[in-house]
Write an enzyme that holds these catalytic residues in place. Structure first.
Site, PDB file in Angstrom:
ATOM      1  CE  LYS A 149     -34.740  42.168  -6.222  1.00 43.05           C
ATOM      2  NZ  LYS A 149     -33.503  42.635  -6.685  1.00 43.05           N
ATOM      3  CD  GLU A 198     -31.915  37.242 -10.318  1.00 38.91           C
ATOM      4  OE1 GLU A 198     -30.790  38.044 -10.892  1.00 38.91           O
ATOM      5  OE2 GLU A 198     -32.786  37.645 -10.113  1.00 38.91           O
ATOM      6  CG  HIS A 218     -35.074  37.460  -5.236  1.00 32.71           C
ATOM      7  ND1 HIS A 218     -34.314  38.398  -6.038  1.00 32.71           N
ATOM      8  CD2 HIS A 218     -36.258  36.884  -5.929  1.00 32.71           C
ATOM      9  CE1 HIS A 218     -35.178  38.008  -7.221  1.00 32.71           C
ATOM     10  NE2 HIS A 218     -36.202  37.536  -6.916  1.00 32.71           N
ATOM     11  CG  ASN A 219     -31.162  40.108  -6.532  1.00 36.56           C
ATOM     12  OD1 ASN A 219     -32.246  39.776  -6.429  1.00 36.56           O
ATOM     13  ND2 ASN A 219     -30.706  41.293  -6.947  1.00 36.56           N
ATOM     14  CB  SER A 244     -37.849  40.657  -7.788  1.00 32.99           C
ATOM     15  OG  SER A 244     -37.406  39.789  -8.864  1.00 32.99           O
TER      16      SER A 244
END
Length: 302
Positions: free
Chosen positions: A173, A180, A176-177, A121
């Site tokens: 990840k 987001e 994480h996205n 990221s």
């Protein structure tokens, strides 16, 4: 330490530059000769093929792959493996599905190769700010190439880490996205609400600048939002179309498989789908239903 970089898109190219600035020897390859030439101008060694890249690196080699998720990454890894030897490390820094990464790690292990999946990221700001790196795979392999991650991270002590076995980096990840997506949607909704309160004549660029300091909702996303509003307060240059890279979908699918509720992330993903509909049939049906049961007014198409 030296490393090969395959895939010189904006992020791959920026990563190569950050490694060069950190004192690493970098060998680069891309399907576009002009991208290779540009990095050669920065001090990298250019390669004419995957085999040439491997030949220019001393064993045990480390090669970072930045290819689009899916078939492009699969083809690259299979082809690259044919040019490497036992003990070499392949790092996939793209947005691959973690299940693919688990499978690829097992496939490459049979050839004596180590595979690390590096959830990455930082976007276009990584060159100057550093990247957040979530790495999955064999711990010993991670430690052998740790200096690479230390150079790419914001500092040698922060912003990176070995998070688990193969697949763990890309899984982390992925989530994480998904988070987001939810954060972005919340900012967008709140700011749209303030924009609609016309009688208060709120300056959203000013409001977001205020929030950046001391507020509990301050974040890097808010910093970027404030910059965007300063440049174009009415968002007049943009169309209301929001794409998704796939990781939000995978996060929602995983939540279903694990029976873990993720309503905010799921709705944020659905709102991105809605943004792409110029002539929503569902919205028309909603209007028709309100008209049928309550006689509510509708707007007729011209």
């Amino acid at each position: 330490m030296e490393i090969g970089i395959i895939g010189l898109g904006r992020m791959g190219g920026n990563m190569a530059q950050r490694l060069l600035r950190g004192g690493h020897r970098v060998v680069v390859y891309d399907l576009r000769p002009e991208a290779i030439k540009e990095l050669e101008g920065e001090g990298a060694a250019g390669a004419a093929s995957l085999a040439d890249l491997a030949a220019q690196l001393t064993t045990p080699r480390a090669v970072w792959v930045m290819a689009p998720a899916g078939e492009a990454t699969e083809r690259t890894l299979v082809a690259l493996a044919g040019s490497l030897s036992e003990g070499d490390v392949i790092i996939d820094g793209g947005n691959a599905n973690y299940k693919d990464s688990m499978r690829r790690a097992a496939m490459l292990k049979e050839k004596g190769l180590d595979f690390l999946d590096a959830g990455t990221s930082g976007g276009v700001w990584g060159l100057t700010e550093g990247y957040s790196l979530m790495i999955g795979g064999d711990k010993a392999a991670f430690e052998r190439v740790e200096s690479i991650f230390q150079t790419l991270a914001p500092s040698p002590e922060t912003g990176y880490g070995h998070v688990g076995p193969a697949g763990a980096g890309h899984f982390t990840k992925m989530v994480h996205n998904g988070i987001e997506y939810g954060m972005m949607q919340a900012y967008a909704e709140g700011l749209e609400l303030m924009h609609a309160k016309e009688e208060l004549n709120l300056n959203l660029a000013q409001v977001t600048q205020i929030w950046r300091h001391g507020s509990v909702v301050r974040s890097w996303l808010l910093d970027l939002t404030a910059d965007a509003l300063k440049e174009d307060p009415e968002m007049s240059t943009l169309e209301p179309y929001v794409d998704d890279s796939g990781e939000g979908r995978w996060t929602v699918e995983e939540s279903i498989d694990l029976a873990v509720p993720t309503p905010v992330i799921t709705l944020a993903l659905q709102m991105r789908f809605r943004s792409r509909q110029n002539n929503s049939f569902g919205a028309k049906l909603l209007a028709a239903m309100r008209n049928q049961f309550g006689g509510h007014a509708v707007k007729k198409a011209e």
